[in-house]
Design a protein around this motif. Structure first.
Motif, PDB file in Angstrom:
ATOM      1  N   UNK A  77       6.365  -0.192 -48.819  1.00  0.00           N
ATOM      2  CA  UNK A  77       5.411   0.146 -47.757  1.00  0.00           C
ATOM      3  C   UNK A  77       5.816   1.439 -47.062  1.00  0.00           C
ATOM      4  N   UNK A  78       7.105   1.601 -46.860  1.00  0.00           N
ATOM      5  CA  UNK A  78       7.594   2.836 -46.255  1.00  0.00           C
ATOM      6  C   UNK A  78       7.283   4.034 -47.140  1.00  0.00           C
ATOM      7  N   UNK A  79       7.486   3.883 -48.443  1.00  0.00           N
ATOM      8  CA  UNK A  79       7.161   4.963 -49.376  1.00  0.00           C
ATOM      9  C   UNK A  79       5.680   5.327 -49.283  1.00  0.00           C
ATOM     10  N   UNK A  80       4.829   4.328 -49.240  1.00  0.00           N
ATOM     11  CA  UNK A  80       3.391   4.588 -49.139  1.00  0.00           C
ATOM     12  C   UNK A  80       3.047   5.299 -47.839  1.00  0.00           C
ATOM     13  N   UNK A  81       3.579   4.835 -46.742  1.00  0.00           N
ATOM     14  CA  UNK A  81       3.267   5.447 -45.449  1.00  0.00           C
ATOM     15  C   UNK A  81       3.741   6.893 -45.387  1.00  0.00           C
ATOM     16  N   UNK A  82       4.867   7.180 -46.020  1.00  0.00           N
ATOM     17  CA  UNK A  82       5.373   8.546 -46.022  1.00  0.00           C
ATOM     18  C   UNK A  82       4.463   9.497 -46.800  1.00  0.00           C
ATOM     19  N   UNK A  83       3.687   8.959 -47.737  1.00  0.00           N
ATOM     20  CA  UNK A  83       2.761   9.789 -48.511  1.00  0.00           C
ATOM     21  C   UNK A  83       1.452  10.048 -47.770  1.00  0.00           C
ATOM     22  N   UNK A  84       1.187   9.278 -46.737  1.00  0.00           N
ATOM     23  CA  UNK A  84      -0.049   9.432 -45.970  1.00  0.00           C
ATOM     24  C   UNK A  84       0.118  10.564 -44.961  1.00  0.00           C
ATOM     25  N   UNK A  85      -0.713  11.581 -45.107  1.00  0.00           N
ATOM     26  CA  UNK A  85      -0.608  12.717 -44.194  1.00  0.00           C
ATOM     27  C   UNK A  85      -1.926  13.037 -43.500  1.00  0.00           C
ATOM     28  N   UNK A  86      -2.923  12.187 -43.675  1.00  0.00           N
ATOM     29  CA  UNK A  86      -4.210  12.434 -43.052  1.00  0.00           C
ATOM     30  C   UNK A  86      -5.129  13.315 -43.876  1.00  0.00           C
TER      31      UNK A  86
ATOM     32  N   UNK B  59      -2.179   0.245 -59.018  1.00  0.00           N
ATOM     33  CA  UNK B  59      -2.789  -0.957 -58.434  1.00  0.00           C
ATOM     34  C   UNK B  59      -1.965  -1.450 -57.248  1.00  0.00           C
ATOM     35  N   UNK B  60      -0.655  -1.417 -57.385  1.00  0.00           N
ATOM     36  CA  UNK B  60       0.219  -1.860 -56.294  1.00  0.00           C
ATOM     37  C   UNK B  60       0.038  -0.978 -55.063  1.00  0.00           C
TER      38      UNK B  60
ATOM     39  N   UNK C 178      -3.436  -3.389 -47.488  1.00  0.00           N
ATOM     40  CA  UNK C 178      -2.691  -4.331 -46.648  1.00  0.00           C
ATOM     41  C   UNK C 178      -2.245  -3.657 -45.354  1.00  0.00           C
ATOM     42  N   UNK C 179      -1.711  -2.448 -45.461  1.00  0.00           N
ATOM     43  CA  UNK C 179      -1.286  -1.709 -44.266  1.00  0.00           C
ATOM     44  C   UNK C 179      -2.476  -1.405 -43.355  1.00  0.00           C
ATOM     45  N   UNK C 180      -3.631  -1.102 -43.953  1.00  0.00           N
ATOM     46  CA  UNK C 180      -4.829  -0.843 -43.156  1.00  0.00           C
ATOM     47  C   UNK C 180      -5.256  -2.103 -42.410  1.00  0.00           C
ATOM     48  N   UNK C 181      -5.252  -3.237 -43.107  1.00  0.00           N
ATOM     49  CA  UNK C 181      -5.644  -4.502 -42.466  1.00  0.00           C
ATOM     50  C   UNK C 181      -4.695  -4.908 -41.356  1.00  0.00           C
ATOM     51  N   UNK C 182      -3.431  -4.503 -41.480  1.00  0.00           N
ATOM     52  CA  UNK C 182      -2.444  -4.804 -40.444  1.00  0.00           C
ATOM     53  C   UNK C 182      -2.548  -3.831 -39.271  1.00  0.00           C
ATOM     54  N   UNK C 183      -3.442  -2.861 -39.385  1.00  0.00           N
ATOM     55  CA  UNK C 183      -3.626  -1.894 -38.305  1.00  0.00           C
ATOM     56  C   UNK C 183      -2.600  -0.782 -38.299  1.00  0.00           C
ATOM     57  N   UNK C 184      -1.856  -0.636 -39.398  1.00  0.00           N
ATOM     58  CA  UNK C 184      -0.806   0.375 -39.464  1.00  0.00           C
ATOM     59  C   UNK C 184      -1.300   1.696 -40.039  1.00  0.00           C
TER      60      UNK C 184
END
Length: 70
Positions: free
Chosen positions: A10-19, A44-45, A52-58
């Motif tokens: 999840x941390x790896x995914x969030x680090x790739x999100x830059x808007x 797919x993962x 999942x992160x979006x649904x959690x509001x993150x």
């Protein structure tokens, strides 16, 4: 204040999100990083993880026309 412990993936995914990156771009970059996804296709993962992160509001999701200016 609420604290959330994220998994390594999840941390790896969030680090790739830059808007600016699309889900497809994030998924492809995630897959190229060769994560251990337990035999599940990394693309797919990553899509499942982002949702999942979006649904959690993150994470927020925007259409390309709604991306805020930096």
């Amino acid at each position: 204040m609420e604290y959330v412990a994220l998994s390594r993936l999840s941390t790896q995914l969030m680090e790739l999100c830059n808007g600016r990156r699309s889900v497809r771009e994030i998924s492809e970059m995630f897959a190229l990083s060769l994560p251990d996804t337990g035999g599940i296709d990394p693309v797919k993962a990553s899509v499942f993880g982002l949702e999942t992160l979006r649904r959690q509001g993150l994470l927020g999701a925007f259409n390309s026309s709604e991306v805020p200016a930096l």
